[in-house]
Write an enzyme that holds these catalytic residues in place. Structure first.
Site, short mmCIF file in Angstrom:
data_model
loop_
_atom_site.label_atom_id
_atom_site.label_comp_id
_atom_site.label_asym_id
_atom_site.label_seq_id
_atom_site.Cartn_x
_atom_site.Cartn_y
_atom_site.Cartn_z
N HIS A 181 -3.38 7.28 1.58
CA HIS A 181 -4.02 5.41 0.94
C HIS A 181 -4.70 5.00 1.33
CE1 HIS A 181 -4.33 1.42 -0.36
NE2 HIS A 181 -4.20 1.22 1.52
N ASN B 179 -10.27 -0.55 -1.84
CA ASN B 179 -8.29 -0.34 -1.66
C ASN B 179 -8.04 -0.92 -2.62
OD1 ASN B 179 -6.41 -0.81 -0.69
ND2 ASN B 179 -6.40 -1.26 1.33
N CYS C 174 1.00 -0.61 -0.27
CA CYS C 174 -0.19 0.16 -0.22
C CYS C 174 0.80 1.85 -0.20
CB CYS C 174 -0.51 -0.01 1.10
SG CYS C 174 -1.85 -1.46 0.95
#
Ligand code: UT7
Length: 334
Positions: free
Chosen positions: A261, A291, A113
């Site tokens: 993020h 995500n 990420c």
């Protein structure tokens, strides 16, 4: 020393929308649970046949066009993904081919990420050192092919989505009157938590790397200790933001926009609360895309620019936390 400007952004998400309701056909879950715990209403999944390279290519082309340059002007590709199309080579070389550019360098980044934040820091350092003038940084993830859609994997499978984002970083002469720059970056890792969020297989350290027995145990699917990740994420997001502000001598209220993020809306809200950020200072699109790991920041950045949330001279923070654990931030004068 030269400064570094982001002269173009782009993103691509697959057309196929997968709602929370649709996930119920595979696993025991509910729209209410997913929205309450994560803020996600829907995500995008590719249709079979689409590759990570296809999405990266579309995002990169959009960024190149947005920058008003030719692909041939790129000096380097920096590619962040945890979902390469193949075990090796990495996706950087596939993008070099699909863009049809000269045999420029292509660096693959494996920081999950935090991949795009590492990518921006790396590209900015390349440019400031004088090694390259124009660098393409891409984050692209095809996650839907690797999800455990049974109840066993429901904690992760409801979160992840597919997509890609890109940015073009270029050297800019501060004498030109432009104030644009990547002012500071912070990058961290903490491998003692590697197994809190990981995908074990295929594993180079195991004979055969992957076997039917190991697959039957589901060890080729991503696994996460959600509560531990959540707790660490809030702390590390805040530390990373503070670090880049301190490095650049900037205060919290000078920040125009934080592009975090997109891990979980509750994480973003907790960070915003600690920093006393107003809603317009934080960008969220997790509701629509879930995500998307290394793609989430460049997709969000590209959307933020198109929504007019950033104009030249604004201060923007990119900040991420994820598997590794890894975390970090970039402070950018837009
Ligand atoms: O991008 C990388 C970084 N990733 C993250 O930052 C993710 C961080 N973690 C999280 O976002 C949250 O921990 C989750 C959204 C994954 C989970 O939320 P939570 O509030 O921490 O829930 P939990 O894991 O404590 O699970 C609560 C309950 C459990 O049931 P019991 O044991 O209380 O009976 C789970 O089995 O919810 C259950 N559960 C589900 N129920 C419905 C887990 N997944 C689901 C699901 N649908 N999809």
């Amino acid at each position: 020393m030269t400064n570094v400007a982001i002269i173009g952004t782009g993103h691509h998400v697959p057309e196929r929308v997968v709602t929370n309701e649709e996930l119920k056909q595979w696993m025991d879950t509910s729209d209410e649970w997913i929205r309450e715990r994560s803020g996600i209403s829907e995500r995008r999944w590719v249709t079979p046949g689409t590759t990570t390279d296809d999405m990266a290519h579309a995002a990169a082309r959009m960024a190149i066009d947005d920058a008003g340059i030719e692909a041939s002007e790129l000096d380097m590709i920096v590619f962040a993904t945890i979902n390469p199309d193949h075990f090796f080579p990495g996706n950087g070389v596939l993008l070099q081919k699909s863009l049809g550019v000269d045999t420029i360098g292509a660096l693959d980044i494996r920081n999950q990420c935090t991949g795009f934040v590492y990518g921006v820091a790396t590209a900015a350092a390349y440019i400031k050192s004088g090694l390259y003038r124009t660098v393409l940084v891409v984050g692209a993830e095809l996650q839907s092919s690797s999800l455990d859609l049974s109840d066993r994997g429901r904690d992760i499978s409801v979160l992840f989505g597919d997509g890609a984002g890109a940015a073009i970083l270029q050297a800019v002469d501060p004498e030109s009157g432009s104030t644009s720059d990547v002012l500071a970056s912070s990058l961290h890792s903490q491998g003692e938590n590697a197994r809190e969020l990981w995908c074990e297989l295929p594993a180079g350290c195991l004979p055969g790397r992957i076997t039917p027995e190991l697959m039957a145990e589901g060890r080729h699917f991503p696994l996460m200790n959600g509560r531990a990740v959540f707790k660490h994420a809030v702390i590390r997001f805040c530390q990373a933001i503070d670090e880049v502000l301190e490095k650049a001598g900037v205060t919290r209220d000078e920040i125009k926009l934080v592009v975090p993020h997109q891990a979980n809306l509750r994480i973003t809200e907790a960070v915003a609360k600690r920093f006393e950020l107003r809603p317009e200072q934080v960008f969220s699109n997790i509701q629509r895309y879930g995500n998307t790991t290394a793609a989430s920041i460049p997709i969000a950045l590209s959307e933020a620019v198109r929504e007019g949330r950033l104009v030249r001279g604004d201060l923007v923070v990119l900040v991420a936390f994820g598997s590794g654990f890894t975390w970090g931030a970039n402070l950018i004068r837009w």
